[in-house]
Enzyme design. Sequence first.
Site, mmCIF file in Angstrom:
data_model
loop_
_atom_site.group_PDB
_atom_site.id
_atom_site.type_symbol
_atom_site.label_atom_id
_atom_site.label_comp_id
_atom_site.label_asym_id
_atom_site.label_seq_id
_atom_site.Cartn_x
_atom_site.Cartn_y
_atom_site.Cartn_z
ATOM 1 N N LYS A 8 2.858 3.419 -5.717
ATOM 2 C CA LYS A 8 2.267 2.447 -6.653
ATOM 3 C C LYS A 8 3.274 1.973 -7.692
ATOM 4 O O LYS A 8 3.171 0.845 -8.160
ATOM 5 C CB LYS A 8 1.022 3.056 -7.305
ATOM 6 C CG LYS A 8 0.030 3.638 -6.300
ATOM 7 C CD LYS A 8 -0.242 2.694 -5.107
ATOM 8 C CE LYS A 8 -0.847 3.440 -3.941
ATOM 9 N NZ LYS A 8 -0.849 2.620 -2.683
ATOM 10 N N GLU A 61 -11.379 4.253 -1.283
ATOM 11 C CA GLU A 61 -11.852 4.504 0.083
ATOM 12 C C GLU A 61 -12.746 5.752 0.166
ATOM 13 O O GLU A 61 -12.423 6.802 -0.362
ATOM 14 C CB GLU A 61 -10.661 4.644 1.063
ATOM 15 C CG GLU A 61 -9.543 5.541 0.607
ATOM 16 C CD GLU A 61 -8.441 4.790 -0.113
ATOM 17 O OE1 GLU A 61 -8.702 3.741 -0.706
ATOM 18 O OE2 GLU A 61 -7.308 5.274 -0.109
ATOM 19 N N ASP A 100 0.837 -1.201 0.000
ATOM 20 C CA ASP A 100 0.000 0.000 0.000
ATOM 21 C C ASP A 100 0.867 1.244 0.000
ATOM 22 O O ASP A 100 0.495 2.287 0.531
ATOM 23 C CB ASP A 100 -0.910 -0.008 1.237
ATOM 24 C CG ASP A 100 -2.034 1.009 1.128
ATOM 25 O OD1 ASP A 100 -2.591 1.392 2.187
ATOM 26 O OD2 ASP A 100 -2.358 1.429 0.000
ATOM 27 N N ASP A 124 -3.228 -3.002 -2.539
ATOM 28 C CA ASP A 124 -4.278 -1.978 -2.575
ATOM 29 C C ASP A 124 -4.114 -1.124 -3.837
ATOM 30 O O ASP A 124 -3.021 -1.051 -4.411
ATOM 31 C CB ASP A 124 -4.195 -1.083 -1.329
ATOM 32 C CG ASP A 124 -5.393 -0.149 -1.208
ATOM 33 O OD1 ASP A 124 -5.253 0.935 -0.603
ATOM 34 O OD2 ASP A 124 -6.477 -0.483 -1.735
ATOM 35 N N ASN A 125 -5.207 -0.482 -4.270
ATOM 36 C CA ASN A 125 -5.152 0.553 -5.317
ATOM 37 C C ASN A 125 -4.735 0.073 -6.696
ATOM 38 O O ASN A 125 -4.141 0.848 -7.473
ATOM 39 C CB ASN A 125 -4.218 1.704 -4.897
ATOM 40 C CG ASN A 125 -4.487 2.207 -3.524
ATOM 41 O OD1 ASN A 125 -3.642 2.114 -2.640
ATOM 42 N ND2 ASN A 125 -5.688 2.732 -3.318
HETATM 43 O O1 LIG Z 1 -0.264 7.034 -2.645
HETATM 44 C C1 LIG Z 1 -0.888 6.251 -1.946
HETATM 45 N N1 LIG Z 1 -0.278 5.504 -1.014
HETATM 46 C C2 LIG Z 1 1.179 5.608 -0.835
HETATM 47 C C3 LIG Z 1 1.565 6.767 0.082
HETATM 48 C C4 LIG Z 1 3.069 7.001 0.086
HETATM 49 O O2 LIG Z 1 3.772 5.814 0.433
HETATM 50 C C5 LIG Z 1 5.174 6.009 0.532
HETATM 51 N N2 LIG Z 1 5.753 4.856 1.197
HETATM 52 C C6 LIG Z 1 5.261 4.251 2.293
HETATM 53 C C7 LIG Z 1 6.114 3.231 2.628
HETATM 54 C C8 LIG Z 1 7.169 3.220 1.703
HETATM 55 C C9 LIG Z 1 8.315 2.429 1.554
HETATM 56 N N3 LIG Z 1 9.172 2.675 0.546
HETATM 57 C C10 LIG Z 1 8.919 3.682 -0.326
HETATM 58 C C11 LIG Z 1 7.792 4.495 -0.247
HETATM 59 C C12 LIG Z 1 6.923 4.242 0.799
HETATM 60 C C13 LIG Z 1 -2.380 6.166 -2.082
HETATM 61 C C14 LIG Z 1 -3.032 7.164 -2.824
HETATM 62 C C15 LIG Z 1 -4.423 7.133 -2.965
HETATM 63 C C16 LIG Z 1 -5.126 8.189 -3.754
HETATM 64 C C17 LIG Z 1 -6.177 7.851 -4.593
HETATM 65 C C18 LIG Z 1 -6.844 8.836 -5.334
HETATM 66 C C19 LIG Z 1 -6.446 10.159 -5.229
HETATM 67 F F1 LIG Z 1 -7.079 11.126 -5.916
HETATM 68 C C20 LIG Z 1 -5.370 10.507 -4.397
HETATM 69 C C21 LIG Z 1 -4.713 9.528 -3.665
HETATM 70 C C22 LIG Z 1 -5.194 6.117 -2.353
HETATM 71 C C23 LIG Z 1 -4.523 5.120 -1.627
HETATM 72 O O3 LIG Z 1 -5.233 4.113 -1.022
HETATM 73 C C24 LIG Z 1 -3.138 5.132 -1.494
HETATM 74 O O4 LIG Z 1 -2.542 4.106 -0.786
HETATM 75 MG MG LIG Z 2 -3.946 2.528 -0.465
#
Ligand SMILES: O=C(NCCCOCn1ccc2cnccc21)c1cc(-c2ccc(F)cc2)cc(O)c1O
Ligand SMILES: [Mg+2]
Length: 214
Positions: A144, A199, A141, A169-170
């Site tokens: 992406k 969500e 998650d 997810d996603n």
């Molecule tokens: O971007 C999303 N999640 C990621 C966060 C950064 O994660 C960075 N991150 C966390 C550990 C980790 C380890 N290594 C590298 C990067 C690492 C994410 C985005 C959306 C979304 C959907 C529509 C929209 F209009 C805007 C946003 C929905 C979701 O459910 C998500 O999960």
């Molecule tokens: Mg997500």
Amino acid sequence: TRSTRPQRMLKAVQKNATKGNPESVISAIDYFCKNSEWAMNVGDEKGSILDSVVTEVNPSTVLELGTYCGYSTVRIARLLSPGTKLITLEFNPAYAAVARQIIAYAGLQDKVTLVEGPSSELIPQIKERFGITTFDFIFLDHWKDRYLPDIKLFEECGLLRKGSVLLADNVICPGTPEYLEYVRNSPHYESRYYPAHLEYTKVEDGLEKSVFLG
Ligand SMILES: O=C(NCCCOCn1ccc2cnccc21)c1cc(-c2ccc(F)cc2)cc(O)c1O
Ligand SMILES: [Mg+2]
């Protein structure tokens, strides 16, 4: 200075949830996201699918990539057998700081190891740092565009065994097209798509469950 959305979410948990009650923490976050501010937690609809997969797998070793505020961490940890711990990885220190407090408020801090940093660095260190051979369950998650390179890294580091379950997810929104193409066409995975919605919205999204076949 103005508070951040994760900080406002934490305040809502402290105000509306009961300390030591994970269900009330989950409900308080969902209420906040439906009635105050949207946030990128996996949410209640996809969260129920996550719950059913975790319950089915009943994992002894768990990795979550992408803690954010700890919502899915709480969902997973509350279902684990006594003595089982999960490792969750967060890149953003501000998110991690809020997640630690939300996980602690739920009373699940003893079941969770929160690590800060990028997956590309952590994954190769897991065996030596945490004494883990393989993962039973992995929840993806995070960024992406890291899902595909990281699943290949899991394979290269020998972190998967026959039957390891990866839940992503996603896969529709924001979308992970290269990852989907890989797990759905690789002879080493059996994949299944669980349709749902982004969500707290009516936008199409879903979870992809992939079982490693060895
Ligand atoms: O971007 C999303 N999640 C990621 C966060 C950064 O994660 C960075 N991150 C966390 C550990 C980790 C380890 N290594 C590298 C990067 C690492 C994410 C985005 C959306 C979304 C959907 C529509 C929209 F209009 C805007 C946003 C929905 C979701 O459910 C998500 O999960
Ligand atoms: Mg997500």
